[in-house]
Design a protein around this motif. Structure first.
Motif, mmCIF file in Angstrom:
data_model
loop_
_atom_site.group_PDB
_atom_site.id
_atom_site.type_symbol
_atom_site.label_atom_id
_atom_site.label_comp_id
_atom_site.label_asym_id
_atom_site.label_seq_id
_atom_site.Cartn_x
_atom_site.Cartn_y
_atom_site.Cartn_z
ATOM 1 N N PRO A 48 0.859 -1.222 0.079
ATOM 2 C CA PRO A 48 -0.034 0.103 -0.071
ATOM 3 C C PRO A 48 1.023 1.155 -0.007
ATOM 4 N N ILE A 49 0.425 2.187 -0.394
ATOM 5 C CA ILE A 49 0.857 3.593 -0.439
ATOM 6 C C ILE A 49 0.766 4.065 1.027
ATOM 7 N N PRO A 50 1.905 4.226 1.672
ATOM 8 C CA PRO A 50 1.787 4.700 3.102
ATOM 9 C C PRO A 50 1.132 5.936 3.233
ATOM 10 N N HIS A 51 0.182 6.071 4.246
ATOM 11 C CA HIS A 51 -0.595 6.975 4.689
ATOM 12 C C HIS A 51 -1.364 7.647 3.606
ATOM 13 N N TYR A 57 3.503 -13.403 -11.966
ATOM 14 C CA TYR A 57 4.973 -13.846 -11.494
ATOM 15 C C TYR A 57 5.588 -12.857 -10.723
ATOM 16 N N ILE A 58 6.106 -12.969 -9.526
ATOM 17 C CA ILE A 58 6.976 -12.009 -8.677
ATOM 18 C C ILE A 58 8.593 -12.781 -8.772
ATOM 19 N N VAL A 59 9.460 -11.819 -9.320
ATOM 20 C CA VAL A 59 10.732 -12.459 -9.512
ATOM 21 C C VAL A 59 11.685 -11.467 -8.503
ATOM 22 N N GLU A 60 12.537 -12.381 -8.034
ATOM 23 C CA GLU A 60 13.930 -11.715 -7.449
ATOM 24 C C GLU A 60 15.084 -12.132 -8.285
ATOM 25 N N ALA A 61 16.053 -11.578 -8.429
ATOM 26 C CA ALA A 61 17.021 -12.189 -8.971
ATOM 27 C C ALA A 61 18.494 -11.823 -8.350
ATOM 28 N N SER A 62 19.579 -12.714 -8.458
ATOM 29 C CA SER A 62 20.571 -12.562 -7.662
ATOM 30 C C SER A 62 21.615 -13.383 -8.376
ATOM 31 N N VAL A 63 22.821 -13.044 -8.947
ATOM 32 C CA VAL A 63 23.877 -13.490 -9.554
ATOM 33 C C VAL A 63 24.240 -15.099 -8.637
ATOM 34 N N MET A 64 24.431 -14.495 -7.264
ATOM 35 C CA MET A 64 24.977 -15.683 -6.514
ATOM 36 C C MET A 64 23.686 -16.067 -5.635
ATOM 37 N N PRO A 65 23.453 -17.525 -5.436
ATOM 38 C CA PRO A 65 22.295 -17.934 -4.721
ATOM 39 C C PRO A 65 22.124 -17.301 -3.306
ATOM 40 N N ASP A 66 21.257 -16.535 -3.157
ATOM 41 C CA ASP A 66 20.949 -15.505 -1.939
ATOM 42 C C ASP A 66 19.729 -16.074 -1.319
ATOM 43 N N TYR A 67 20.167 -16.949 -0.235
ATOM 44 C CA TYR A 67 18.795 -17.417 0.552
ATOM 45 C C TYR A 67 17.603 -16.278 1.085
ATOM 46 N N THR A 68 18.207 -15.062 1.152
ATOM 47 C CA THR A 68 17.448 -14.048 1.698
ATOM 48 C C THR A 68 16.423 -13.594 0.911
ATOM 49 N N LEU A 92 10.512 -12.873 -1.305
ATOM 50 C CA LEU A 92 9.359 -13.350 -2.296
ATOM 51 C C LEU A 92 8.154 -13.540 -1.463
ATOM 52 N N GLU A 93 8.327 -14.081 -0.322
ATOM 53 C CA GLU A 93 7.411 -14.308 0.767
ATOM 54 C C GLU A 93 6.569 -13.232 0.885
ATOM 55 N N MET A 151 2.527 -8.728 0.234
ATOM 56 C CA MET A 151 2.133 -7.157 -0.296
ATOM 57 C C MET A 151 1.317 -7.152 -1.545
ATOM 58 N N PHE A 152 1.638 -8.087 -2.356
ATOM 59 C CA PHE A 152 0.973 -7.807 -3.598
ATOM 60 C C PHE A 152 -0.683 -7.351 -3.751
ATOM 61 N N PRO A 153 -1.494 -8.092 -2.983
ATOM 62 C CA PRO A 153 -2.898 -7.855 -3.103
ATOM 63 C C PRO A 153 -2.938 -6.424 -2.585
ATOM 64 N N GLU A 154 -2.238 -5.750 -1.752
ATOM 65 C CA GLU A 154 -2.416 -4.434 -1.190
ATOM 66 C C GLU A 154 -1.783 -3.227 -2.200
ATOM 67 N N THR A 155 -1.444 -3.979 -3.365
ATOM 68 C CA THR A 155 -0.646 -2.903 -4.194
ATOM 69 C C THR A 155 -1.524 -2.217 -4.743
ATOM 70 N N PRO A 156 -1.979 -0.896 -4.995
ATOM 71 C CA PRO A 156 -2.877 -0.450 -6.081
ATOM 72 C C PRO A 156 -2.866 -0.299 -7.290
ATOM 73 N N GLU A 157 -1.385 -0.228 -7.640
ATOM 74 C CA GLU A 157 -1.381 -0.246 -9.403
ATOM 75 C C GLU A 157 -1.719 -1.575 -9.721
ATOM 76 N N PHE A 158 -1.806 -2.760 -8.885
ATOM 77 C CA PHE A 158 -2.232 -3.941 -9.336
ATOM 78 C C PHE A 158 -3.566 -4.483 -9.036
ATOM 79 N N SER A 159 -4.363 -3.528 -8.572
ATOM 80 C CA SER A 159 -5.618 -4.001 -7.998
ATOM 81 C C SER A 159 -6.518 -4.823 -8.940
#
Length: 142
Positions: A37-40, A63-74, A79-80, A85-93
Motif C-alpha cells: 500500500p501507499i503509506p498514509h 509472477y514475482i521475480v527476485e534475481a541474484s547472480v549468487m544464490p542468496d537465500y534471503t 519473495l514471501e 504485499m501484492f494484493p495491497e498494491t494499488p497499481e495491481f488492483s
C-alpha cells in the motif's frame, strides 16, 4: 593515485532482462516494482515501499521475480513478503485476485537455497549466459 572503488555493474538486472526476454518475451512485464500500500495514502511516501525485481502477467498468473547472480537465500523471504504485499498494491488492483508464482532467478545451483525455495513454494530458476560464466570463473578463482 589509483582508486580501490569498483564501478557498479548491474549484473542482476542484465541477467533478469535476458531471462525475461528468453522465457516471457511477449507478456506484460514491470521491473523494479514498488509493492504494498501507499503509506498514509500519500504518494510522497511512495519511496518507502518495497521493490520487487520484476512482476509479470502470463496466462492469468502473476509472477514475482527476485534475481541474484549468487544464490542468496534471503531472496526467498523477500519473495514471501512481496507475495503478501501484492494484493495491497494499488497499481495491481485489477489483477490482485490472480494466483501468484514466486520465482528466484540465479546463475548457479545451490542445493540448500533450492531446497529452502521449494519448501516455501518458490520456483528456483538457474540461468547462466556466457557472460555470467566468465564473471563467475573470474570471481570464484580469485
Amino acid at each position: 593515485m589509483a582508486s580501490d572503488v569498483r564501478a557498479y555493474i548491474p549484473r542482476e538486472k542484465r541477467m533478469l532482462v535476458e531471462w525475461l526476454a528468453r522465457t516471457h518475451p511477449k507478456v506484460m512485464q514491470w521491473r523494479n516494482v514498488r509493492l504494498g500500500p501507499i503509506p498514509h495514502g500519500n504518494p510522497a511516501f511512495n519511496t518507502v515501499r518495497r521493490y520487487a525485481d520484476a512482476v509479470l502477467l502470463d496466462n492469468n498468473v502473476v509472477y514475482i521475480v527476485e534475481a541474484s547472480v549468487m544464490p542468496d537465500y534471503t531472496k526467498i523471504a523477500q519473495l514471501e513478503l512481496y507475495e503478501s504485499m501484492f494484493p495491497e498494491t494499488p497499481e495491481f488492483s485489477s489483477v490482485a485476485h490472480l494466483p501468484i508464482k514466486k520465482v528466484f532467478l540465479t546463475s548457479m545451483l545451490d542445493k540448500y537455497t533450492k531446497d529452502l525455495a521449494e519448501s516455501k513454494g518458490v520456483d528456483y530458476e538457474v540461468f547462466t549466459p556466457a557472460w555470467i560464466k566468465d564473471y563467475l570463473k573470474e570471481k570464484l578463482s580469485g
